[in-house]
Motif scaffolding. Sequence first.
Motif, PDB file in Angstrom:
ATOM      1  N   ALA A 227     -42.677 -11.277 -39.612  1.00 37.58           N
ATOM      2  CA  ALA A 227     -41.624 -11.732 -38.942  1.00 37.58           C
ATOM      3  C   ALA A 227     -41.880 -11.278 -37.504  1.00 37.58           C
ATOM      4  CB  ALA A 227     -40.060 -11.573 -39.463  1.00 37.58           C
ATOM      5  N   ASP A 228     -42.418 -12.376 -36.534  1.00 37.63           N
ATOM      6  CA  ASP A 228     -42.745 -11.783 -35.401  1.00 37.63           C
ATOM      7  C   ASP A 228     -41.753 -12.231 -34.096  1.00 37.63           C
ATOM      8  OD1 ASP A 228     -44.057 -10.739 -33.219  1.00 37.63           O
ATOM      9  OD2 ASP A 228     -45.911 -12.130 -33.335  1.00 37.63           O
ATOM     10  N   LEU A 229     -40.826 -11.625 -34.003  1.00 36.49           N
ATOM     11  CA  LEU A 229     -39.547 -11.860 -33.099  1.00 36.49           C
ATOM     12  C   LEU A 229     -40.148 -11.782 -31.687  1.00 36.49           C
ATOM     13  CD1 LEU A 229     -38.595 -10.799 -35.622  1.00 36.49           C
ATOM     14  CD2 LEU A 229     -36.321 -10.302 -34.601  1.00 36.49           C
ATOM     15  N   ARG A 230     -39.707 -12.827 -30.932  1.00 32.62           N
ATOM     16  CA  ARG A 230     -40.031 -12.955 -29.413  1.00 32.62           C
ATOM     17  C   ARG A 230     -38.574 -13.134 -28.531  1.00 32.62           C
ATOM     18  NH1 ARG A 230     -44.942 -10.983 -28.553  1.00 32.62           N
ATOM     19  NH2 ARG A 230     -46.356 -11.826 -30.596  1.00 32.62           N
ATOM     20  N   THR A 231     -38.466 -12.219 -27.728  1.00 32.88           N
ATOM     21  CA  THR A 231     -37.309 -12.187 -26.745  1.00 32.88           C
ATOM     22  C   THR A 231     -37.296 -13.377 -25.838  1.00 32.88           C
ATOM     23  OG1 THR A 231     -38.263 -10.605 -25.248  1.00 32.88           O
ATOM     24  CG2 THR A 231     -36.896  -9.712 -27.208  1.00 32.88           C
ATOM     25  N   VAL A 232     -36.043 -13.617 -25.208  1.00 31.64           N
ATOM     26  CA  VAL A 232     -35.838 -14.747 -24.225  1.00 31.64           C
ATOM     27  C   VAL A 232     -36.608 -14.400 -23.139  1.00 31.64           C
ATOM     28  CG1 VAL A 232     -33.756 -15.568 -25.607  1.00 31.64           C
ATOM     29  CG2 VAL A 232     -33.627 -13.924 -23.745  1.00 31.64           C
ATOM     30  N   ASP A 233     -36.575 -15.724 -22.315  1.00 33.90           N
ATOM     31  CA  ASP A 233     -37.367 -15.461 -20.923  1.00 33.90           C
ATOM     32  C   ASP A 233     -36.196 -15.127 -19.772  1.00 33.90           C
ATOM     33  OD1 ASP A 233     -39.971 -16.027 -21.890  1.00 33.90           O
ATOM     34  OD2 ASP A 233     -39.826 -18.161 -21.833  1.00 33.90           O
ATOM     35  N   LYS A 234     -36.824 -15.046 -18.733  1.00 36.10           N
ATOM     36  CA  LYS A 234     -35.501 -14.632 -17.597  1.00 36.10           C
ATOM     37  C   LYS A 234     -34.600 -16.022 -17.677  1.00 36.10           C
ATOM     38  CE  LYS A 234     -38.243 -16.680 -13.923  1.00 36.10           C
ATOM     39  NZ  LYS A 234     -39.603 -17.053 -14.568  1.00 36.10           N
ATOM     40  N   PRO A 235     -33.326 -15.777 -17.425  1.00 37.25           N
ATOM     41  CA  PRO A 235     -32.446 -16.517 -17.537  1.00 37.25           C
ATOM     42  C   PRO A 235     -32.508 -17.575 -16.023  1.00 37.25           C
ATOM     43  CG  PRO A 235     -31.310 -14.449 -16.718  1.00 37.25           C
ATOM     44  CD  PRO A 235     -32.615 -14.178 -17.160  1.00 37.25           C
ATOM     45  N   ALA A 236     -31.825 -18.903 -16.336  1.00 39.33           N
ATOM     46  CA  ALA A 236     -32.064 -19.756 -15.275  1.00 39.33           C
ATOM     47  C   ALA A 236     -30.553 -19.827 -14.428  1.00 39.33           C
ATOM     48  CB  ALA A 236     -31.771 -21.126 -15.815  1.00 39.33           C
ATOM     49  N   ALA A 237     -29.614 -19.026 -14.759  1.00 39.92           N
ATOM     50  CA  ALA A 237     -28.328 -18.899 -13.927  1.00 39.92           C
ATOM     51  C   ALA A 237     -27.719 -17.666 -14.233  1.00 39.92           C
ATOM     52  CB  ALA A 237     -27.628 -20.195 -14.306  1.00 39.92           C
ATOM     53  N   ASN A 238     -26.755 -17.371 -13.335  1.00 43.88           N
ATOM     54  CA  ASN A 238     -25.875 -16.175 -13.514  1.00 43.88           C
ATOM     55  C   ASN A 238     -24.648 -16.525 -14.339  1.00 43.88           C
ATOM     56  OD1 ASN A 238     -27.415 -14.480 -11.673  1.00 43.88           O
ATOM     57  ND2 ASN A 238     -26.161 -15.259 -10.030  1.00 43.88           N
ATOM     58  N   GLU A 239     -24.303 -15.674 -15.556  1.00 47.99           N
ATOM     59  CA  GLU A 239     -23.256 -16.120 -16.382  1.00 47.99           C
ATOM     60  C   GLU A 239     -22.929 -14.906 -17.126  1.00 47.99           C
ATOM     61  OE1 GLU A 239     -24.696 -19.395 -18.626  1.00 47.99           O
ATOM     62  OE2 GLU A 239     -25.549 -18.033 -20.201  1.00 47.99           O
ATOM     63  N   VAL A 240     -21.605 -14.663 -17.815  1.00 54.26           N
ATOM     64  CA  VAL A 240     -21.088 -13.756 -18.562  1.00 54.26           C
ATOM     65  C   VAL A 240     -20.524 -14.392 -19.888  1.00 54.26           C
ATOM     66  CG1 VAL A 240     -19.622 -11.800 -18.870  1.00 54.26           C
ATOM     67  CG2 VAL A 240     -20.778 -12.204 -16.639  1.00 54.26           C
ATOM     68  N   ASP A 241     -21.213 -13.992 -21.214  1.00 53.35           N
ATOM     69  CA  ASP A 241     -20.525 -14.433 -22.133  1.00 53.35           C
ATOM     70  C   ASP A 241     -19.817 -13.587 -22.853  1.00 53.35           C
ATOM     71  OD1 ASP A 241     -22.140 -16.777 -22.055  1.00 53.35           O
ATOM     72  OD2 ASP A 241     -23.618 -15.973 -22.931  1.00 53.35           O
ATOM     73  N   LEU A 242     -18.645 -13.620 -23.472  1.00 54.64           N
ATOM     74  CA  LEU A 242     -17.660 -12.724 -24.058  1.00 54.64           C
ATOM     75  C   LEU A 242     -17.346 -13.154 -25.565  1.00 54.64           C
ATOM     76  CD1 LEU A 242     -15.214 -11.837 -21.276  1.00 54.64           C
ATOM     77  CD2 LEU A 242     -17.245 -10.448 -22.038  1.00 54.64           C
ATOM     78  N   THR A 243     -17.499 -12.509 -26.513  1.00 59.25           N
ATOM     79  CA  THR A 243     -17.045 -12.827 -27.916  1.00 59.25           C
ATOM     80  C   THR A 243     -16.100 -11.852 -28.586  1.00 59.25           C
ATOM     81  OG1 THR A 243     -19.278 -13.783 -28.108  1.00 59.25           O
ATOM     82  CG2 THR A 243     -18.167 -13.377 -30.032  1.00 59.25           C
ATOM     83  N   ALA A 244     -15.208 -12.424 -29.283  1.00 59.73           N
ATOM     84  CA  ALA A 244     -14.331 -11.541 -29.725  1.00 59.73           C
ATOM     85  C   ALA A 244     -14.118 -12.081 -31.380  1.00 59.73           C
ATOM     86  CB  ALA A 244     -12.769 -11.660 -29.275  1.00 59.73           C
ATOM     87  N   ALA A 245     -14.282 -10.928 -32.019  1.00 63.19           N
ATOM     88  CA  ALA A 245     -14.117 -11.432 -33.774  1.00 63.19           C
ATOM     89  C   ALA A 245     -13.549 -10.321 -34.516  1.00 63.19           C
ATOM     90  CB  ALA A 245     -15.527 -11.724 -34.198  1.00 63.19           C
ATOM     91  N   LEU A 246     -13.287 -10.751 -35.534  1.00 64.81           N
ATOM     92  CA  LEU A 246     -12.154  -9.721 -36.550  1.00 64.81           C
ATOM     93  C   LEU A 246     -13.002  -8.536 -36.459  1.00 64.81           C
ATOM     94  CD1 LEU A 246      -9.841  -9.392 -38.224  1.00 64.81           C
ATOM     95  CD2 LEU A 246     -11.258 -10.183 -39.912  1.00 64.81           C
ATOM     96  N   GLY A 247     -14.333  -8.418 -36.563  1.00 62.51           N
ATOM     97  CA  GLY A 247     -14.911  -7.038 -36.734  1.00 62.51           C
ATOM     98  C   GLY A 247     -15.414  -6.509 -35.476  1.00 62.51           C
ATOM     99  N   GLY A 248     -15.192  -6.946 -34.278  1.00 71.17           N
ATOM    100  CA  GLY A 248     -15.567  -6.256 -33.204  1.00 71.17           C
ATOM    101  C   GLY A 248     -15.688  -7.269 -31.935  1.00 71.17           C
ATOM    102  N   LEU A 249     -16.325  -6.679 -30.756  1.00 71.29           N
ATOM    103  CA  LEU A 249     -16.390  -7.154 -29.506  1.00 71.29           C
ATOM    104  C   LEU A 249     -17.798  -7.322 -29.062  1.00 71.29           C
ATOM    105  CD1 LEU A 249     -13.326  -5.476 -27.895  1.00 71.29           C
ATOM    106  CD2 LEU A 249     -13.329  -7.873 -28.793  1.00 71.29           C
ATOM    107  N   SER A 250     -18.111  -8.363 -28.196  1.00 72.33           N
ATOM    108  CA  SER A 250     -19.446  -8.389 -27.761  1.00 72.33           C
ATOM    109  C   SER A 250     -19.531  -8.996 -26.315  1.00 72.33           C
ATOM    110  CB  SER A 250     -20.225  -9.161 -28.801  1.00 72.33           C
ATOM    111  OG  SER A 250     -21.660  -9.525 -28.400  1.00 72.33           O
ATOM    112  N   GLY A 251     -20.386  -8.632 -25.520  1.00 73.24           N
ATOM    113  CA  GLY A 251     -20.543  -9.090 -24.111  1.00 73.24           C
ATOM    114  C   GLY A 251     -21.898  -9.361 -23.836  1.00 73.24           C
TER     115      GLY A 251
END
Length: 491
Positions: A227-251
Amino acid sequence: MNLSTGSFTASTLALVAAAVCPLVAQEDVTVAGHVRDPAGMPVVGADVFLLETLEGALTDSAGSFTFDSGALGTVTLVARKRDHIEVRRAAKLPLGGPVTIVMQRTPVPLEPITVEAGTYRLGNLPDVTLSELDVVRTPGSAADPFRAIQTFPGVQSVGEGAGLFVRGGDISETRVMLDGATVISPFRLDTDRTVSFGRFDPFMLKGVQFSAGGFGAEFGDALSAVADLRTVDKPAANEVDLTAALGGLSGRLHLALSNSFGARATATYTHTDALLRLNGRREEFERVPVSTDLSGGFEWTYRDGASLKSFAMFQTDRVGVRITEPGFAGIYRSDARTHLAAISGRDAFGRAGVSWGIATSGSWKAEGFGAFGLGFGGWLETGVAYRAATGTPLTPVREGVFDHGRGVWKPVFGPPMSERLPNYSRLDLSAYALRSFQPGNLTVFFVSVMNVLDAANVRDYRYSEDYSERISLDTPFPRTFYFGVTTTLPF
């Protein structure tokens, strides 16, 4: 012994074809015609031949073919080409004129799907693609790329974990790579009471190339899959993503600092207390599973066709599980840390290009059961595989007859499929050992022996010029030794 149907030609069919109709010696007749697709376009490179004599030719750039034959009467005209449906038709020689054959493409394409941004591709397993959103939407995947891969044909789901078991192979035989770096510990929270998950956020990956089969030194010898994983390229815009779930938090933070430079960062904290209480399992744990994830990277395109890319990850997880068995009872505790860093680049100098990469990864784990400490030391694992099969049926060549007109020997075949190749058997052994020579170090020693008994398996036959002597073509895998060592050096 694997045979690709797409690679059969008239010459190779000499081992599997037999006379069906009686042929009468006579002056050679000409067989000619055209091969077209349903739209009337020429089919180039199709193999057109007579099944009974194997006389034939390839179609040219106009889709035309012509060849001479010594056959007479009713024959079978065959047209074959990779990615097309084989055509067979009865014909009577001599022909009254050129014939036209219409070939259609096979409904399932044989070419692999190209890896593109946001997709996951299987190698020589059936072609399947998944975007990052498909990973999230796949039932039972829990937004885990490894669990999504488990839905592919040929990959078994063993238990409730995220491990990749390919065609009966062990989880250790599937190697996980990230931007060229071997991931020593791709799963987290893997105990007999918890459910393991992959360590990678699908939104930090642009794609996974998942290939099943045997691999060479690049991937550490005979493995089930990579399984050969490749990371994403540089972003095209500035942004922030926030995720809240029963098991934890992510940003997630995406920074497009310029047209040539961009960076990403992700932080996740997982605490499963509320999740376990809701599902009635809190009492099984002395210490509920808790984990932290920090990852990020950047990409710099410093000129057209040249870039520099990096990715780093640091993760921790801990758990305490109450074990109650007839022979023993106690609490199993585990604390683990994993880190990985990779930097890669590509550049172009005129018509020449160069790609390079440097990576380091490591995993540390402290375990304990009751009063006993289970420090990470060294252990040995061995494996054995035995393969056996009956011989492949074949049509033998009984003798050769000299054609004075052409100055060549022609084969005289025996009854169709009246013989078999000898039975096939192969015994393979493998072993590897893990050692830690200092904190944070992991060293892997591996060795394997293919075809231990040096069985001379016959994979085919060839014949002398006058067909008086049949010569065995033995296996391309005689007894073969392979060994090596890989080590991780923390810094």
